[in-house]
Design an enzyme around this catalytic site. Sequence first.
Site, PDB file in Angstrom:
ATOM      1  N   HIS A 100       0.832  -1.207   0.000  1.00  0.00           N
ATOM      2  CA  HIS A 100       0.000   0.000   0.000  1.00  0.00           C
ATOM      3  C   HIS A 100       0.864   1.253   0.000  1.00  0.00           C
ATOM      4  O   HIS A 100       0.611   2.199  -0.770  1.00  0.00           O
ATOM      5  CB  HIS A 100      -0.916   0.002   1.223  1.00  0.00           C
ATOM      6  N   GLU A 101       1.888   1.284   0.843  1.00  0.00           N
ATOM      7  CA  GLU A 101       2.754   2.453   0.904  1.00  0.00           C
ATOM      8  C   GLU A 101       3.551   2.617  -0.393  1.00  0.00           C
ATOM      9  O   GLU A 101       3.796   3.737  -0.835  1.00  0.00           O
ATOM     10  CB  GLU A 101       3.708   2.352   2.105  1.00  0.00           C
ATOM     11  N   HIS A 104       1.608   4.507  -2.913  1.00  0.00           N
ATOM     12  CA  HIS A 104       1.725   5.969  -2.848  1.00  0.00           C
ATOM     13  C   HIS A 104       2.952   6.458  -3.606  1.00  0.00           C
ATOM     14  O   HIS A 104       2.916   7.515  -4.247  1.00  0.00           O
ATOM     15  CB  HIS A 104       1.801   6.424  -1.388  1.00  0.00           C
TER      16      HIS A 104
END
Length: 230
Positions: A100-101, A104
């Site tokens: 998920h990170e 980004h």
Amino acid sequence: MWLLDTGFIIFVIPALFFVMYAQNRVKSAYHKYIKVPSKSGFSGAKVARAILDNSGLDDVKIEQSRGELSDHYDPRKKVVRLSSNVHNGTSLASLGIAAHEVGHAIQHANGYFALSLRNMIFPAANFGSKLGVPLFFIGMLFSQGGNTLLMDLGIALFFFAVLFQIVTLPVEFNASTRAVAALEGSNFLTVDEVKPTKEVLNAAAMTYVAATAMALAQLLRLLLIRGRRN
């Protein structure tokens, strides 16, 4: 008196319960699946590095951070920071959060519009979240003569904080979508591991929905109080 106004009871209190529910849900999902090892056996750091390299982002670094659920991407330094359980862990929660990170970081590299917009309004949102509400209530003290300038300014400032929360939603949901796609595409997850990994990411996304609901509740409360001054 301010803490017991109609707007606080109607809007803010339900939002507070929603926030508590969302926080409890993400902690529950995290603690459940941080104990479930992935079949691939890769750590969150290795998965993050592999997805970054596959996306041509070898200039983005990965660092270990302190604390629990402290994972984030720093666009200024191009660093993905992962908490120790995620960085070193091989669980489904570790892989999902790490990916998920990285999502980004990929958004940043691709110029994802919602992320760019969020970064652009952050200074005003940060200013508004700190001073908007206090300025509004200070304005209430001086609005007896019909001068509501400070109240209106407080609402205008706080609006940017609300806008920031709204724009954050597509940023977070898109990062989770990218994470699951990357994990599946690189065979870091088996078919039966996708659903529990999504459960962790969806629970985390719910906290942003709750934060948005709280910001909107506060804004509606201010507007209700301001309307009564007329």
